[in-house]
Design an enzyme around this catalytic site. Structure first.
Site, PDB file in Angstrom:
ATOM      1  N   ASP A  73      23.848  48.352  37.753  1.00  0.00           N
ATOM      2  CA  ASP A  73      24.421  48.880  36.511  1.00  0.00           C
ATOM      3  C   ASP A  73      23.590  48.379  35.334  1.00  0.00           C
ATOM      4  O   ASP A  73      24.054  47.565  34.518  1.00  0.00           O
ATOM      5  CB  ASP A  73      25.880  48.434  36.376  1.00  0.00           C
ATOM      6  CG  ASP A  73      26.542  48.954  35.101  1.00  0.00           C
ATOM      7  OD1 ASP A  73      26.062  49.965  34.561  1.00  0.00           O
ATOM      8  OD2 ASP A  73      27.523  48.336  34.647  1.00  0.00           O
TER       9      ASP A  73
ATOM     10  N   ASP B  87      23.020  38.235  36.116  1.00  0.00           N
ATOM     11  CA  ASP B  87      22.654  38.748  34.800  1.00  0.00           C
ATOM     12  C   ASP B  87      21.652  37.787  34.178  1.00  0.00           C
ATOM     13  O   ASP B  87      21.698  36.580  34.432  1.00  0.00           O
ATOM     14  CB  ASP B  87      23.883  38.889  33.901  1.00  0.00           C
ATOM     15  CG  ASP B  87      23.645  39.858  32.760  1.00  0.00           C
ATOM     16  OD1 ASP B  87      24.157  41.002  32.841  1.00  0.00           O
ATOM     17  OD2 ASP B  87      22.967  39.498  31.783  1.00  0.00           O
TER      18      ASP B  87
ATOM     19  N   CYS C 256      22.825  54.900  32.020  1.00  0.00           N
ATOM     20  CA  CYS C 256      23.668  55.210  30.868  1.00  0.00           C
ATOM     21  C   CYS C 256      22.861  55.793  29.704  1.00  0.00           C
ATOM     22  O   CYS C 256      23.316  55.792  28.566  1.00  0.00           O
ATOM     23  CB  CYS C 256      24.425  53.966  30.394  1.00  0.00           C
ATOM     24  SG  CYS C 256      23.361  52.587  29.913  1.00  0.00           S
TER      25      CYS C 256
ATOM     26  N   PHE D 243      22.991  43.113  36.954  1.00  0.00           N
ATOM     27  CA  PHE D 243      23.282  43.406  35.545  1.00  0.00           C
ATOM     28  C   PHE D 243      24.801  43.353  35.334  1.00  0.00           C
ATOM     29  O   PHE D 243      25.409  44.256  34.773  1.00  0.00           O
ATOM     30  CB  PHE D 243      22.748  44.782  35.143  1.00  0.00           C
ATOM     31  CG  PHE D 243      21.305  45.036  35.504  1.00  0.00           C
ATOM     32  CD1 PHE D 243      20.274  44.573  34.707  1.00  0.00           C
ATOM     33  CD2 PHE D 243      20.986  45.749  36.651  1.00  0.00           C
ATOM     34  CE1 PHE D 243      18.939  44.824  35.038  1.00  0.00           C
ATOM     35  CE2 PHE D 243      19.666  46.001  36.994  1.00  0.00           C
ATOM     36  CZ  PHE D 243      18.640  45.536  36.188  1.00  0.00           C
TER      37      PHE D 243
ATOM     38  N   ARG E 255      34.297  51.834  38.288  1.00  0.00           N
ATOM     39  CA  ARG E 255      34.557  50.499  38.828  1.00  0.00           C
ATOM     40  C   ARG E 255      35.641  50.551  39.902  1.00  0.00           C
ATOM     41  O   ARG E 255      35.572  49.841  40.916  1.00  0.00           O
ATOM     42  CB  ARG E 255      34.963  49.561  37.687  1.00  0.00           C
ATOM     43  CG  ARG E 255      33.829  49.281  36.700  1.00  0.00           C
ATOM     44  CD  ARG E 255      34.177  48.165  35.758  1.00  0.00           C
ATOM     45  NE  ARG E 255      34.824  48.609  34.548  1.00  0.00           N
ATOM     46  CZ  ARG E 255      34.201  48.827  33.381  1.00  0.00           C
ATOM     47  NH1 ARG E 255      32.890  48.673  33.299  1.00  0.00           N
ATOM     48  NH2 ARG E 255      34.870  49.203  32.315  1.00  0.00           N
TER      49      ARG E 255
END
Length: 409
Positions: free
Chosen positions: A313, A262, A353, A240, A224
């Site tokens: 993300d 989101d 991720c 996201f 970040r």
């Protein structure tokens, strides 16, 4: 001198994995058990030729039959052993985390810290715990108070410990799901589970009871920070956004404007609140939409894109090898659409991720997405998870986060 614990014998395949540095023994690799063993007990692991390979938690309910926690034949698994382990893990974080980041970091990262199945995240004065293996579940009543004592001896005050054992993987270990304050560690004044943390100079509201996972994603901390230089003066689309962490860093760094997107109304509410807490709401707007639909609609308009920096993300699109192909298609779709939307010279930050989406797969997906979009990628940075989530090179499951920043050329 080895004490009297049950001994299991494993196949040559299992031996090769352990001697190569992995820490799991799978059910089909066990060939013999010398005596009855209770699930959750520690057992010794031996090769077919009688070579000692280590000791670990045994569980007949799990496909991971043994989770190795030690390779030292002289270890005795008493309270002092676990206290040394905890001191080692905490001292490591104090060494590798910058400035005040030790106050908000992952203190225990499962197998990477030789605590199989244990996660402990610190949010200043609160700890959030997940016990994902039966062996850890059985000793947590000793582990958690010891960890609090270790932190206290370093001058770190902990007011509460909350258990987020609301994950499906516990069923695979034969355990029930539940949440709640750890006995004896409920905050005296406020048991709401709400707290505030500061990361990269940004203030966040964190809800350890209702938030995703343990309440906040700590692994992207330095990623970040990495987008700040690029974001200055840009019009940023953060997809996201979850609680707005990338969006807030971009706005704080001097972005001209930031749109946070989101699909979750609660995520957008939290992002707006975090923007207000940091005095950044005037530089941001908030959109509750499915990112796939939004990027598609933007592309269909065939008009110049309003943004020159897009951040992707997404949550893990796959948690197993069985769904990897579908996940690759999903990653390729959002990345190719983002690449098409951005102007030449624009910027893209993108990540995955899921450890099943290896760096090799992710890079190939990005190549394919760039080909679909008819663009080339100029790499600015390639990053991974922050060092409080250490990677064991012989345990690929600990290497899961891929993060890239590109310029579109």
């Amino acid at each position: 001198m080895l004490s009297e614990l049950s001994r299991i014998t494993i196949t040559e395949k299992g031996e090769k994995m352990l001697r190569g540095g992995h820490v799991w023994v799978f059910a089909d690799e066990v060939t013999d058990i010398d005596r009855p063993v209770t699930d959750g007990d520690i057992v010794y692991v031996y090769s077919k030729k009688g070579r000692y390979l280590g000791a670990g938690f045994y569980n007949s309910h799990s496909k991971i039959r043994v989770r190795v926690l030690s390779r030292n034949a002289n270890d005795t698994f008493d309270q002092k052993f676990w206290q040394r382990r905890l001191e080692y893990a905490v001292s490591y974080r104090r060494s590798v985390m910058k400035d005040d980041d030790f106050k908000c970091c992952r203190l225990i990262f499962g197998e990477a810290d030789s605590f199989p199945g244990l996660t402990v995240d610190r949010f200043d004065n609160l700890l959030v715990v997940q016990a994902l293996s039966l062996g850890i579940e059985r000793i947590k009543s000793m582990l958690i108070p010891t960890l609090v004592d270790v932190l206290s001896s370093m001058g770190e005050k902990i007011d509460g410990v909350y258990e987020r054992n609301d994950v499906e993987i516990r069923a695979k270990e034969g355990m029930e799901q539940f949440t709640g304050w750890f006995p004896g560690f409920c905050p005296a004044q406020d048991a709401s589970g709400l707290t505030q943390i500061t990361e990269n100079g940004i203030i966040y509201d964190v809800d350890v009871i209702n938030g995703q996972k343990t309440g906040f994603f700590l692994d992207q901390k330095y990623n970040r920070a990495a987008i700040r230089a690029v974001a200055k003066g840009k019009r940023v689309l953060d997809c996201f956004t979850h609680t707005g962490s990338f969006a807030l860093n971009a706005a704080a760094a001097g972005a001209e404007h930031v749109t946070a997107v989101d699909i979750s109304e609660e995520a957008i509410r939290m992002t707006r609140k975090n923007a207000q807490n940091n005095g950044l709401e005037g530089k941001m707007d908030f959109v509750c939409r499915d990112v796939f639909d939004l990027l598609t609609d933007m592309a269909d308009k065939k008009q110049p894109c309003d943004y020159d920096f897009i951040i992707l993300d997404p949550p893990a699109f796959t948690k197993s090898r069985d769904t990897l192909k579908n996940a690759i298609r999903g990653y390729r779709e959002i990345n190719s659409k983002a690449m098409k939307l951005l102007p030449r010279g624009g910027y893209l930050a993108t990540c995955s991720c899921s450890h099943f989406m290896t760096d090799t797969y992710f890079k190939q997906m990005l190549h394919n997405a760039a080909e679909d979009a008819g663009v080339s990628l100029r790499q600015i940075e390639a990053r991974q998870q922050s060092p409080d989530h250490p990677i064991l090179w012989n345990v690929p499951e600990t290497d899961y986060l891929k993060f890239y920043i590109f310029q579109i050329v």
